[in-house]
Motif scaffolding. Structure first.
Motif, PDB file in Angstrom:
ATOM      1  N   ASP A   9      17.553  68.546 138.460  1.00 49.53           N
ATOM      2  CA  ASP A   9      16.654  69.639 138.085  1.00 49.53           C
ATOM      3  C   ASP A   9      17.372  70.771 137.358  1.00 49.53           C
ATOM      4  O   ASP A   9      16.724  71.630 136.762  1.00 49.53           O
ATOM      5  CB  ASP A   9      15.942  70.195 139.324  1.00 49.53           C
ATOM      6  CG  ASP A   9      14.884  69.245 139.873  1.00 49.53           C
ATOM      7  OD1 ASP A   9      14.535  68.257 139.189  1.00 49.53           O
ATOM      8  OD2 ASP A   9      14.405  69.494 141.000  1.00 49.53           O
ATOM      9  N   SER A  10      18.705  70.769 137.378  1.00 48.99           N
ATOM     10  CA  SER A  10      19.473  71.837 136.731  1.00 48.99           C
ATOM     11  C   SER A  10      19.347  71.809 135.212  1.00 48.99           C
ATOM     12  O   SER A  10      19.556  72.825 134.557  1.00 48.99           O
ATOM     13  CB  SER A  10      20.952  71.741 137.106  1.00 48.99           C
ATOM     14  OG  SER A  10      21.585  70.659 136.425  1.00 48.99           O
ATOM     15  N   GLY A  11      19.048  70.644 134.669  1.00 46.37           N
ATOM     16  CA  GLY A  11      18.975  70.507 133.215  1.00 46.37           C
ATOM     17  C   GLY A  11      20.319  70.266 132.559  1.00 46.37           C
ATOM     18  O   GLY A  11      20.387  70.041 131.345  1.00 46.37           O
ATOM     19  N   GLU A  34      28.083  68.310 133.743  1.00 48.22           N
ATOM     20  CA  GLU A  34      28.833  68.964 132.677  1.00 48.22           C
ATOM     21  C   GLU A  34      28.154  70.263 132.269  1.00 48.22           C
ATOM     22  O   GLU A  34      26.935  70.321 132.133  1.00 48.22           O
ATOM     23  CB  GLU A  34      28.944  68.046 131.461  1.00 48.22           C
ATOM     24  CG  GLU A  34      29.766  68.633 130.329  1.00 48.22           C
ATOM     25  CD  GLU A  34      29.983  67.673 129.175  1.00 48.22           C
ATOM     26  OE1 GLU A  34      30.848  67.977 128.348  1.00 48.22           O
ATOM     27  OE2 GLU A  34      29.291  66.641 129.097  1.00 48.22           O
ATOM     28  N   GLY A  35      28.967  71.294 132.063  1.00 44.92           N
ATOM     29  CA  GLY A  35      28.454  72.578 131.601  1.00 44.92           C
ATOM     30  C   GLY A  35      29.538  73.625 131.674  1.00 44.92           C
ATOM     31  O   GLY A  35      30.720  73.312 131.835  1.00 44.92           O
ATOM     32  N   GLU A  36      29.132  74.870 131.564  1.00 39.58           N
ATOM     33  CA  GLU A  36      30.071  75.978 131.688  1.00 39.58           C
ATOM     34  C   GLU A  36      30.448  76.174 133.154  1.00 39.58           C
ATOM     35  O   GLU A  36      29.687  75.830 134.055  1.00 39.58           O
ATOM     36  CB  GLU A  36      29.466  77.253 131.109  1.00 39.58           C
ATOM     37  CG  GLU A  36      29.203  77.180 129.617  1.00 39.58           C
ATOM     38  CD  GLU A  36      30.470  76.946 128.800  1.00 39.58           C
ATOM     39  OE1 GLU A  36      31.500  77.580 129.118  1.00 39.58           O
ATOM     40  OE2 GLU A  36      30.427  76.136 127.856  1.00 39.58           O
ATOM     41  N   ASP A  62      30.600  78.623 135.426  1.00 44.49           N
ATOM     42  CA  ASP A  62      29.707  79.291 136.379  1.00 44.49           C
ATOM     43  C   ASP A  62      28.439  78.488 136.647  1.00 44.49           C
ATOM     44  O   ASP A  62      27.993  78.397 137.788  1.00 44.49           O
ATOM     45  CB  ASP A  62      29.343  80.696 135.891  1.00 44.49           C
ATOM     46  CG  ASP A  62      30.511  81.667 135.985  1.00 44.49           C
ATOM     47  OD1 ASP A  62      31.455  81.406 136.761  1.00 44.49           O
ATOM     48  OD2 ASP A  62      30.479  82.698 135.281  1.00 44.49           O
ATOM     49  N   GLU A  63      27.867  77.888 135.613  1.00 46.59           N
ATOM     50  CA  GLU A  63      26.623  77.150 135.835  1.00 46.59           C
ATOM     51  C   GLU A  63      26.867  75.862 136.618  1.00 46.59           C
ATOM     52  O   GLU A  63      26.077  75.502 137.495  1.00 46.59           O
ATOM     53  CB  GLU A  63      25.881  76.886 134.525  1.00 46.59           C
ATOM     54  CG  GLU A  63      26.601  76.056 133.516  1.00 46.59           C
ATOM     55  CD  GLU A  63      25.912  75.995 132.153  1.00 46.59           C
ATOM     56  OE1 GLU A  63      24.819  76.560 131.979  1.00 46.59           O
ATOM     57  OE2 GLU A  63      26.485  75.356 131.254  1.00 46.59           O
ATOM     58  N   VAL A  64      27.979  75.183 136.360  1.00 44.85           N
ATOM     59  CA  VAL A  64      28.304  73.967 137.103  1.00 44.85           C
ATOM     60  C   VAL A  64      28.590  74.292 138.568  1.00 44.85           C
ATOM     61  O   VAL A  64      28.065  73.632 139.481  1.00 44.85           O
ATOM     62  CB  VAL A  64      29.505  73.228 136.457  1.00 44.85           C
ATOM     63  CG1 VAL A  64      30.037  72.151 137.367  1.00 44.85           C
ATOM     64  CG2 VAL A  64      29.111  72.657 135.106  1.00 44.85           C
ATOM     65  N   MET A  65      29.385  75.322 138.804  1.00 47.47           N
ATOM     66  CA  MET A  65      29.732  75.672 140.180  1.00 47.47           C
ATOM     67  C   MET A  65      28.514  76.160 140.966  1.00 47.47           C
ATOM     68  O   MET A  65      28.402  75.908 142.165  1.00 47.47           O
ATOM     69  CB  MET A  65      30.842  76.716 140.208  1.00 47.47           C
ATOM     70  CG  MET A  65      32.168  76.173 139.745  1.00 47.47           C
ATOM     71  SD  MET A  65      32.677  74.708 140.681  1.00 47.47           S
ATOM     72  CE  MET A  65      34.207  74.321 139.886  1.00 47.47           C
ATOM     73  N   GLU A  66      27.581  76.814 140.304  1.00 42.75           N
ATOM     74  CA  GLU A  66      26.346  77.242 140.972  1.00 42.75           C
ATOM     75  C   GLU A  66      25.528  76.028 141.416  1.00 42.75           C
ATOM     76  O   GLU A  66      24.981  76.007 142.514  1.00 42.75           O
ATOM     77  CB  GLU A  66      25.515  78.136 140.046  1.00 42.75           C
ATOM     78  CG  GLU A  66      24.187  78.565 140.633  1.00 42.75           C
ATOM     79  CD  GLU A  66      24.281  79.395 141.912  1.00 42.75           C
ATOM     80  OE1 GLU A  66      23.307  79.396 142.688  1.00 42.75           O
ATOM     81  OE2 GLU A  66      25.313  80.049 142.141  1.00 42.75           O
ATOM     82  N   VAL A  67      25.467  75.001 140.577  1.00 49.86           N
ATOM     83  CA  VAL A  67      24.738  73.780 140.947  1.00 49.86           C
ATOM     84  C   VAL A  67      25.431  73.084 142.118  1.00 49.86           C
ATOM     85  O   VAL A  67      24.769  72.627 143.057  1.00 49.86           O
ATOM     86  CB  VAL A  67      24.579  72.835 139.733  1.00 49.86           C
ATOM     87  CG1 VAL A  67      23.978  71.502 140.149  1.00 49.86           C
ATOM     88  CG2 VAL A  67      23.723  73.494 138.661  1.00 49.86           C
ATOM     89  N   VAL A  68      26.750  73.007 142.089  1.00 50.50           N
ATOM     90  CA  VAL A  68      27.490  72.392 143.199  1.00 50.50           C
ATOM     91  C   VAL A  68      27.227  73.172 144.486  1.00 50.50           C
ATOM     92  O   VAL A  68      26.999  72.577 145.549  1.00 50.50           O
ATOM     93  CB  VAL A  68      29.008  72.314 142.891  1.00 50.50           C
ATOM     94  CG1 VAL A  68      29.788  71.884 144.124  1.00 50.50           C
ATOM     95  CG2 VAL A  68      29.264  71.362 141.727  1.00 50.50           C
ATOM     96  N   LYS A  69      27.231  74.479 144.407  1.00 48.57           N
ATOM     97  CA  LYS A  69      26.953  75.298 145.587  1.00 48.57           C
ATOM     98  C   LYS A  69      25.551  75.024 146.122  1.00 48.57           C
ATOM     99  O   LYS A  69      25.370  74.810 147.328  1.00 48.57           O
ATOM    100  CB  LYS A  69      27.101  76.783 145.245  1.00 48.57           C
ATOM    101  CG  LYS A  69      26.775  77.705 146.398  1.00 48.57           C
ATOM    102  CD  LYS A  69      26.883  79.171 145.987  1.00 48.57           C
ATOM    103  CE  LYS A  69      26.496  80.097 147.118  1.00 48.57           C
ATOM    104  NZ  LYS A  69      26.590  81.520 146.688  1.00 48.57           N
ATOM    105  N   ARG A  70      24.563  75.027 145.251  1.00 50.51           N
ATOM    106  CA  ARG A  70      23.184  74.784 145.690  1.00 50.51           C
ATOM    107  C   ARG A  70      23.026  73.395 146.283  1.00 50.51           C
ATOM    108  O   ARG A  70      22.332  73.204 147.288  1.00 50.51           O
ATOM    109  CB  ARG A  70      22.224  75.006 144.525  1.00 50.51           C
ATOM    110  CG  ARG A  70      22.114  76.486 144.159  1.00 50.51           C
ATOM    111  CD  ARG A  70      21.199  76.800 142.976  1.00 50.51           C
ATOM    112  NE  ARG A  70      20.033  75.968 142.901  1.00 50.51           N
ATOM    113  CZ  ARG A  70      19.653  75.320 141.793  1.00 50.51           C
ATOM    114  NH1 ARG A  70      20.348  75.418 140.684  1.00 50.51           N
ATOM    115  NH2 ARG A  70      18.572  74.581 141.797  1.00 50.51           N
ATOM    116  N   ALA A  71      23.687  72.397 145.688  1.00 52.90           N
ATOM    117  CA  ALA A  71      23.626  71.031 146.214  1.00 52.90           C
ATOM    118  C   ALA A  71      24.272  70.959 147.595  1.00 52.90           C
ATOM    119  O   ALA A  71      23.760  70.297 148.506  1.00 52.90           O
ATOM    120  CB  ALA A  71      24.308  70.061 145.245  1.00 52.90           C
ATOM    121  N   THR A  72      25.387  71.647 147.766  1.00 49.41           N
ATOM    122  CA  THR A  72      26.079  71.668 149.057  1.00 49.41           C
ATOM    123  C   THR A  72      25.209  72.327 150.130  1.00 49.41           C
ATOM    124  O   THR A  72      25.097  71.812 151.252  1.00 49.41           O
ATOM    125  CB  THR A  72      27.425  72.399 148.929  1.00 49.41           C
ATOM    126  OG1 THR A  72      28.216  71.734 147.933  1.00 49.41           O
ATOM    127  CG2 THR A  72      28.177  72.422 150.241  1.00 49.41           C
TER     128      THR A  72
END
Length: 103
Positions: free
Chosen positions: A31-33, A46-48, A50-60
């Motif tokens: 859903d992150s796009g 793959e991404g910048e 901050d955006e990649v780490m935010e997705v990893v955090k939300r997934a965790t």
């Protein structure tokens, strides 16, 4: 930047399903796009930074809802100025394999 990560719950009840927790994490990634792919062991995104780490955090955090602890394994390839590497790396590998097969 490409991040490969695996996240799994622990400490839940015996009726808790790991695949439900993993599905919650993968849903957030999809859903992150951001460009991503999931295999049997890891999810790549793959991404910048901050955006990649935010997705990893939300997934965790989504996985944390399925247990009392979460195990997160993460590997990152930080290469500023490069995009499309999630597919580009695979394409270069396949080309190298094809070239070796011709010799």
């Amino acid at each position: 930047m490409i991040v490969a990560f695996s996240v799994a719950p622990s400490g839940g009840t015996s009726s808790d399903s790991v695949h439900d927790a993993v599905a919650a994490a993968v849903r957030i990634v999809r859903d992150s796009g951001l460009p991503n792919r999931t295999s049997s062991m890891f999810t790549e995104i793959e991404g910048e930074w901050d955006e990649v780490m935010e997705v990893v955090k939300r997934a965790t955090l989504a996985v944390a809802e399925h247990g009392t602890r979460v195990s997160l394994v993460l590997k990152a390839d930080y290469r500023p100025g490069h995009t499309g590497e999630l597919d580009g790396k695979i394409e270069r590998l396949e080309a190298a394999l094809d070239a070796q097969g011709e010799g």
